[in-house]
Design a protein around this motif. Structure first.
Motif, PDB file in Angstrom:
ATOM      1  N   VAL A   9     -11.784  -4.416  49.901  1.00 60.86           N
ATOM      2  CA  VAL A   9     -11.657  -4.233  48.455  1.00 60.86           C
ATOM      3  C   VAL A   9     -12.478  -3.020  48.019  1.00 60.86           C
ATOM      4  O   VAL A   9     -12.023  -2.205  47.206  1.00 60.86           O
ATOM      5  CB  VAL A   9     -12.086  -5.508  47.703  1.00 60.86           C
ATOM      6  N   LEU A  10     -13.671  -2.857  48.547  1.00 62.58           N
ATOM      7  CA  LEU A  10     -14.512  -1.712  48.210  1.00 62.58           C
ATOM      8  C   LEU A  10     -13.861  -0.396  48.645  1.00 62.58           C
ATOM      9  O   LEU A  10     -13.862   0.588  47.903  1.00 62.58           O
ATOM     10  CB  LEU A  10     -15.890  -1.857  48.861  1.00 62.58           C
ATOM     11  N   LEU A  11     -13.267  -0.384  49.825  1.00 57.11           N
ATOM     12  CA  LEU A  11     -12.578   0.801  50.315  1.00 57.11           C
ATOM     13  C   LEU A  11     -11.374   1.133  49.438  1.00 57.11           C
ATOM     14  O   LEU A  11     -11.131   2.299  49.110  1.00 57.11           O
ATOM     15  CB  LEU A  11     -12.131   0.595  51.766  1.00 57.11           C
ATOM     16  N   LEU A  12     -10.637   0.125  49.045  1.00 56.22           N
ATOM     17  CA  LEU A  12      -9.469   0.319  48.196  1.00 56.22           C
ATOM     18  C   LEU A  12      -9.858   0.889  46.833  1.00 56.22           C
ATOM     19  O   LEU A  12      -9.232   1.828  46.328  1.00 56.22           O
ATOM     20  CB  LEU A  12      -8.723  -1.004  48.029  1.00 56.22           C
ATOM     21  N   ILE A  13     -10.906   0.367  46.236  1.00 53.63           N
ATOM     22  CA  ILE A  13     -11.369   0.846  44.924  1.00 53.63           C
ATOM     23  C   ILE A  13     -11.874   2.277  45.025  1.00 53.63           C
ATOM     24  O   ILE A  13     -11.593   3.102  44.164  1.00 53.63           O
ATOM     25  CB  ILE A  13     -12.463  -0.095  44.359  1.00 53.63           C
ATOM     26  N   SER A  14     -12.616   2.598  46.070  1.00 51.94           N
ATOM     27  CA  SER A  14     -13.138   3.965  46.205  1.00 51.94           C
ATOM     28  C   SER A  14     -12.012   4.974  46.426  1.00 51.94           C
ATOM     29  O   SER A  14     -12.107   6.122  46.010  1.00 51.94           O
ATOM     30  CB  SER A  14     -14.159   4.048  47.338  1.00 51.94           C
ATOM     31  N   THR A  15     -10.936   4.547  47.082  1.00 54.51           N
ATOM     32  CA  THR A  15      -9.792   5.436  47.283  1.00 54.51           C
ATOM     33  C   THR A  15      -9.150   5.790  45.951  1.00 54.51           C
ATOM     34  O   THR A  15      -8.836   6.954  45.687  1.00 54.51           O
ATOM     35  CB  THR A  15      -8.752   4.784  48.210  1.00 54.51           C
ATOM     36  N   PHE A  16      -8.972   4.816  45.079  1.00 54.83           N
ATOM     37  CA  PHE A  16      -8.387   5.084  43.762  1.00 54.83           C
ATOM     38  C   PHE A  16      -9.331   5.878  42.880  1.00 54.83           C
ATOM     39  O   PHE A  16      -8.907   6.697  42.075  1.00 54.83           O
ATOM     40  CB  PHE A  16      -7.986   3.790  43.061  1.00 54.83           C
ATOM     41  N   ALA A  17     -10.626   5.668  43.001  1.00 54.67           N
ATOM     42  CA  ALA A  17     -11.591   6.398  42.184  1.00 54.67           C
ATOM     43  C   ALA A  17     -11.637   7.871  42.559  1.00 54.67           C
ATOM     44  O   ALA A  17     -11.867   8.730  41.710  1.00 54.67           O
ATOM     45  CB  ALA A  17     -12.976   5.775  42.327  1.00 54.67           C
ATOM     46  N   ASN A  18     -11.403   8.193  43.828  1.00 54.64           N
ATOM     47  CA  ASN A  18     -11.446   9.579  44.271  1.00 54.64           C
ATOM     48  C   ASN A  18     -10.115  10.293  44.132  1.00 54.64           C
ATOM     49  O   ASN A  18     -10.017  11.473  44.437  1.00 54.64           O
ATOM     50  CB  ASN A  18     -11.905   9.657  45.734  1.00 54.64           C
ATOM     51  N   ALA A  19      -9.090   9.595  43.705  1.00 52.76           N
ATOM     52  CA  ALA A  19      -7.770  10.220  43.551  1.00 52.76           C
ATOM     53  C   ALA A  19      -7.853  11.293  42.467  1.00 52.76           C
ATOM     54  O   ALA A  19      -8.453  11.093  41.426  1.00 52.76           O
ATOM     55  CB  ALA A  19      -6.730   9.177  43.183  1.00 52.76           C
ATOM     56  N   GLN A  20      -7.261  12.432  42.726  1.00 50.95           N
ATOM     57  CA  GLN A  20      -7.294  13.517  41.763  1.00 50.95           C
ATOM     58  C   GLN A  20      -5.911  13.756  41.198  1.00 50.95           C
ATOM     59  O   GLN A  20      -4.917  13.387  41.788  1.00 50.95           O
ATOM     60  CB  GLN A  20      -7.822  14.785  42.402  1.00 50.95           C
ATOM     61  N   ASN A  21      -5.880  14.371  40.052  1.00 49.19           N
ATOM     62  CA  ASN A  21      -4.611  14.699  39.421  1.00 49.19           C
ATOM     63  C   ASN A  21      -4.107  16.025  39.960  1.00 49.19           C
ATOM     64  O   ASN A  21      -4.885  16.935  40.223  1.00 49.19           O
ATOM     65  CB  ASN A  21      -4.793  14.793  37.910  1.00 49.19           C
ATOM     66  N   ASN A  22      -2.810  16.126  40.111  1.00 49.94           N
ATOM     67  CA  ASN A  22      -2.185  17.352  40.569  1.00 49.94           C
ATOM     68  C   ASN A  22      -1.079  17.741  39.616  1.00 49.94           C
ATOM     69  O   ASN A  22      -0.521  16.913  38.918  1.00 49.94           O
ATOM     70  CB  ASN A  22      -1.600  17.184  41.973  1.00 49.94           C
ATOM     71  N   MET A  23      -0.756  19.038  39.623  1.00 53.22           N
ATOM     72  CA  MET A  23       0.338  19.564  38.825  1.00 53.22           C
ATOM     73  C   MET A  23       1.103  20.552  39.697  1.00 53.22           C
ATOM     74  O   MET A  23       0.504  21.353  40.401  1.00 53.22           O
ATOM     75  CB  MET A  23      -0.208  20.296  37.589  1.00 53.22           C
ATOM     76  N   SER A  24       2.421  20.476  39.669  1.00 49.36           N
ATOM     77  CA  SER A  24       3.222  21.487  40.348  1.00 49.36           C
ATOM     78  C   SER A  24       4.223  22.052  39.345  1.00 49.36           C
ATOM     79  O   SER A  24       4.762  21.334  38.515  1.00 49.36           O
ATOM     80  CB  SER A  24       3.932  20.916  41.568  1.00 49.36           C
ATOM     81  N   VAL A  25       4.452  23.343  39.453  1.00 47.14           N
ATOM     82  CA  VAL A  25       5.336  24.049  38.540  1.00 47.14           C
ATOM     83  C   VAL A  25       6.590  24.446  39.283  1.00 47.14           C
ATOM     84  O   VAL A  25       6.536  25.223  40.232  1.00 47.14           O
ATOM     85  CB  VAL A  25       4.644  25.308  37.972  1.00 47.14           C
ATOM     86  N   LYS A  26       7.733  23.905  38.854  1.00 50.15           N
ATOM     87  CA  LYS A  26       9.041  24.266  39.425  1.00 50.15           C
ATOM     88  C   LYS A  26       9.010  24.293  40.951  1.00 50.15           C
ATOM     89  O   LYS A  26       9.254  25.305  41.578  1.00 50.15           O
ATOM     90  CB  LYS A  26       9.495  25.625  38.890  1.00 50.15           C
ATOM     91  N   ASP A  27       8.688  23.185  41.557  1.00 48.86           N
ATOM     92  CA  ASP A  27       8.700  23.009  43.011  1.00 48.86           C
ATOM     93  C   ASP A  27       7.715  23.910  43.746  1.00 48.86           C
ATOM     94  O   ASP A  27       7.930  24.255  44.901  1.00 48.86           O
ATOM     95  CB  ASP A  27      10.111  23.219  43.567  1.00 48.86           C
ATOM     96  N   SER A  28       6.642  24.312  43.117  1.00 47.71           N
ATOM     97  CA  SER A  28       5.612  25.099  43.800  1.00 47.71           C
ATOM     98  C   SER A  28       4.633  24.138  44.472  1.00 47.71           C
ATOM     99  O   SER A  28       4.752  22.926  44.353  1.00 47.71           O
ATOM    100  CB  SER A  28       4.868  25.990  42.810  1.00 47.71           C
ATOM    101  N   LYS A  29       3.648  24.695  45.146  1.00 38.74           N
ATOM    102  CA  LYS A  29       2.625  23.846  45.751  1.00 38.74           C
ATOM    103  C   LYS A  29       1.827  23.177  44.626  1.00 38.74           C
ATOM    104  O   LYS A  29       1.691  23.738  43.533  1.00 38.74           O
ATOM    105  CB  LYS A  29       1.710  24.659  46.651  1.00 38.74           C
ATOM    106  N   PRO A  30       1.306  21.997  44.868  1.00 33.18           N
ATOM    107  CA  PRO A  30       0.541  21.317  43.814  1.00 33.18           C
ATOM    108  C   PRO A  30      -0.831  21.974  43.598  1.00 33.18           C
ATOM    109  O   PRO A  30      -1.463  22.423  44.545  1.00 33.18           O
ATOM    110  CB  PRO A  30       0.402  19.887  44.323  1.00 33.18           C
ATOM    111  N   PHE A  31      -1.233  22.034  42.331  1.00 34.87           N
ATOM    112  CA  PHE A  31      -2.539  22.562  41.961  1.00 34.87           C
ATOM    113  C   PHE A  31      -3.402  21.414  41.468  1.00 34.87           C
ATOM    114  O   PHE A  31      -2.913  20.490  40.812  1.00 34.87           O
ATOM    115  CB  PHE A  31      -2.409  23.601  40.841  1.00 34.87           C
ATOM    116  N   GLU A  32      -4.699  21.486  41.747  1.00 31.12           N
ATOM    117  CA  GLU A  32      -5.627  20.485  41.246  1.00 31.12           C
ATOM    118  C   GLU A  32      -5.704  20.613  39.726  1.00 31.12           C
ATOM    119  O   GLU A  32      -5.845  21.721  39.201  1.00 31.12           O
ATOM    120  CB  GLU A  32      -7.008  20.685  41.870  1.00 31.12           C
ATOM    121  N   ALA A  33      -5.603  19.493  39.020  1.00 32.38           N
ATOM    122  CA  ALA A  33      -5.512  19.541  37.562  1.00 32.38           C
ATOM    123  C   ALA A  33      -6.403  18.485  36.916  1.00 32.38           C
ATOM    124  O   ALA A  33      -6.873  17.553  37.564  1.00 32.38           O
ATOM    125  CB  ALA A  33      -4.067  19.315  37.132  1.00 32.38           C
ATOM    126  N   THR A  34      -6.593  18.651  35.621  1.00 27.95           N
ATOM    127  CA  THR A  34      -7.337  17.673  34.832  1.00 27.95           C
ATOM    128  C   THR A  34      -6.458  16.444  34.600  1.00 27.95           C
ATOM    129  O   THR A  34      -5.285  16.426  34.970  1.00 27.95           O
ATOM    130  CB  THR A  34      -7.712  18.249  33.452  1.00 27.95           C
TER     131      THR A  34
END
Length: 175
Positions: A9-34
């Motif tokens: 459970v601790l491992l599962l929660i830490s995985t979701f907490a470290n998940a970052q948002n990404n954005m991709s523009v018109k099928d480009s590579k994903p960029f780290e985003a807010t």
């Protein structure tokens, strides 16, 4: 056996907490985003909200502006103005990078490295934009709108909680 479940459970929660948002523009590579901010847009009667997200690129940054629309003809048109909390204004030129899906229209605007450095230091106060489209009886609302960095429509004078998003803080930690 009893120790494995809490560790899992601790491992599962830490995985979701470290998940970052990404954005991709018109099928480009994903960029780290807010995170996807929901700014209040009082004059836009259809939803009263605009979604804003900022990503860092190799050449500066990207602003993604999304609004819900009543029909497919409505689009975010022209350039936008990003008003900062210190009074500076960043004009963004329309490069015609747009997409529409699921009743929402999105437009992407690019920041130079100097403009992105300003965003790292000062919170976004508001974003001014235009919605254009076909006009008919039950069409979408068109015109000039301002999305303000507010979390809620209403608050009281006694409410001491934070009323806006810390955009500069989140943008400054993007790599």
């Amino acid at each position: 056996m009893n120790l494995r479940l809490p560790l899992f459970v601790l491992l599962l929660i830490s995985t979701f907490a470290n998940a970052q948002n990404n954005m991709s523009v018109k099928d480009s590579k994903p960029f780290e985003a807010t995170q996807n901010y929901t700014f209040i847009c009082e004059k836009y009667a259809f939803t009263g909200e605009a979604n804003v997200q900022v990503a860092k690129t190799d050449k500066g940054g990207i602003l993604k502006l999304t609004v819900a629309t009543a029909n497919d003809k409505a689009r975010i048109a022209g350039g936008v103005y990003v008003d900062l909390a210190n009074g500076d204004v960043i004009p963004c030129v329309d490069k015609n990078v747009k997409e529409s899906t699921d009743g929402k229209t999105s437009a992407y605007y690019y920041f130079t490295p100097a403009e992105f450095a300003k965003l790292r230091k000062t919170d976004i106060y508001a974003i001014r934009f235009i919605i254009s489209g076909g006009s008919n009886t039950f069409g979408n609302q068109t015109g000039y709108f301002t999305a303000i960095n507010k979390m809620n429509y209403f608050s009281t004078a006694y409410d001491k909680s934070k009323k806006s998003y810390d955009t500069a803080k989140e943008i400054s930690i993007l790599k």
